[in-house]
Motif scaffolding. Structure first.
Motif, PDB file in Angstrom:
ATOM      1  N   SER A 137      -3.483   8.508   2.878  1.00  0.00           N
ATOM      2  CA  SER A 137      -1.756   7.581   3.395  1.00  0.00           C
ATOM      3  C   SER A 137      -0.966   8.723   3.585  1.00  0.00           C
ATOM      4  O   SER A 137       0.538   7.802   4.227  1.00  0.00           O
ATOM      5  CB  SER A 137      -1.922   6.750   1.778  1.00  0.00           C
ATOM      6  N   GLY A 147       1.646   7.169   6.943  1.00  0.00           N
ATOM      7  CA  GLY A 147       2.698   6.680   6.493  1.00  0.00           C
ATOM      8  C   GLY A 147       4.153   7.042   7.055  1.00  0.00           C
ATOM      9  O   GLY A 147       4.888   7.102   7.943  1.00  0.00           O
ATOM     10  N   SER A 189       1.258  -1.632  -0.061  1.00  0.00           N
ATOM     11  CA  SER A 189       0.112  -0.341  -0.080  1.00  0.00           C
ATOM     12  C   SER A 189       0.969   1.529  -0.258  1.00  0.00           C
ATOM     13  O   SER A 189       2.067   1.197   0.364  1.00  0.00           O
ATOM     14  CB  SER A 189      -0.990   0.161   1.389  1.00  0.00           C
ATOM     15  N   SER A 190       0.141   2.336  -0.735  1.00  0.00           N
ATOM     16  CA  SER A 190       0.736   3.465  -0.722  1.00  0.00           C
ATOM     17  C   SER A 190       0.952   4.068   0.840  1.00  0.00           C
ATOM     18  O   SER A 190       2.763   4.390   0.993  1.00  0.00           O
ATOM     19  CB  SER A 190      -0.150   4.762  -0.515  1.00  0.00           C
ATOM     20  N   ALA A 191       0.870   4.031   2.730  1.00  0.00           N
ATOM     21  CA  ALA A 191       1.515   4.498   3.334  1.00  0.00           C
ATOM     22  C   ALA A 191       2.087   3.039   3.939  1.00  0.00           C
ATOM     23  O   ALA A 191       3.414   3.928   4.053  1.00  0.00           O
ATOM     24  CB  ALA A 191      -0.505   4.465   4.138  1.00  0.00           C
ATOM     25  N   LEU A 232      -0.453   9.415  -4.123  1.00  0.00           N
ATOM     26  CA  LEU A 232      -0.857   9.396  -2.911  1.00  0.00           C
ATOM     27  C   LEU A 232      -2.239   9.939  -2.535  1.00  0.00           C
ATOM     28  O   LEU A 232      -1.779  11.361  -2.565  1.00  0.00           O
ATOM     29  CB  LEU A 232       0.716   9.783  -2.505  1.00  0.00           C
ATOM     30  N   ARG A 233      -2.351   9.638  -1.654  1.00  0.00           N
ATOM     31  CA  ARG A 233      -3.206   9.866  -1.053  1.00  0.00           C
ATOM     32  C   ARG A 233      -2.991  10.837   0.434  1.00  0.00           C
ATOM     33  O   ARG A 233      -1.433  10.379   0.423  1.00  0.00           O
ATOM     34  CB  ARG A 233      -4.832   8.992  -0.684  1.00  0.00           C
TER      35      ARG A 233
END
Length: 232
Positions: free
Chosen positions: A97, A101, A2-4, A93-94
């Protein structure tokens, strides 16, 4: 992945590469364990109340807040100042996230290098530090992550917050102490009737809920700052 999770890995490696900052954190944490051991080995011994007083003063008033400031304020803040944050913006990328992260990476560093040694110092002095140290870390990391994303001088503002609000105004009375993170964290460390030099006495529910809420609010503000930031 995932992006996070990708941001978490990137941020953790980035923070651990700053050897000067890591050295400061290690020294602060090592002193807590060393002083706790000396107190325990003294001829007169040390009571749990005296041990709690030291850990609240040194651990929850100095080590965790100032260490969290050094780590979390620079997690996203120095990328923004160096104009390298744009490389993350260009990825799909949100904001949530990115904040999660970065916050997770900063919190991992703070917990491993600061909270865990304070818990060890608490074990030496027979003081339960785990709950207070971990929840304080969550709250301070959230606050200072948002500072790094939103403010041009997060370290200076954070330092003023800790010196003036947390350690001066927050020590004036039980009423003002309710507005500080330290009061809720210390309430999980101190038993009823102990005098540790700072107003405590928050309920168990509040001592858990307030630091978690402050940390979550910090992540939301950091995400909001990510969305409103402009590519240089």
């Amino acid at each position: 992945m995932s992006s996070a999770a990708r941001i978490f890995g990137f941020m953790t490696r980035k923070l651990l590469r700053d050897w000067g900052r890591i050295a400061v954190l290690v020294v602060l944490a090592a002193l807590a364990i060393l002083i706790a051991a000396v107190m325990r080995a003294s001829d007169d011994g040390v009571t749990p109340e005296e041990g709690a007083g030291f850990l609240v003063w040194y651990g929850l008033s100095i080590v965790l807040p100032f260490g969290s400031l050094l780590v979390a304020a620079d997690a996203l803040g120095d990328l923004r100042d160096e104009r390298t944050l744009v490389y993350l913006w260009l990825r799909p990328l949100r904001a949530a996230s990115a904040a999660a992260g970065a916050g997770g990476g900063a919190l991992t560093v703070v917990v491993v290098l600061l909270a865990v040694p304070l818990i060890v110092a608490g074990e030496i002095l027979e003081v339960p530090m785990a709950g207070g140290a971990l929840l304080a870390a969550v709250a301070y990391v959230g606050v200072f992550l948002a500072f790094g994303m939103l403010l041009s001088r997060p370290l200076l503002v954070g330092l003023l917050l800790l010196l003036v609000w947390e350690n001066v105004i927050g020590s004036l009375s039980a009423a003002t102490a309710r507005l500080t993170i330290r009061s809720y964290a210390a309430s999980l460390v101190v038993e009823e009737g102990w005098d540790v030099g700072t107003p405590v006495g928050r309920s168990l529910a509040a001592s858990i809920a307030v630091p978690l809420a402050v940390g979550a609010l910090g992540l939301l503000l950091a995400a909001w700052g990510w969305r409103r930031a402009e590519v240089p």
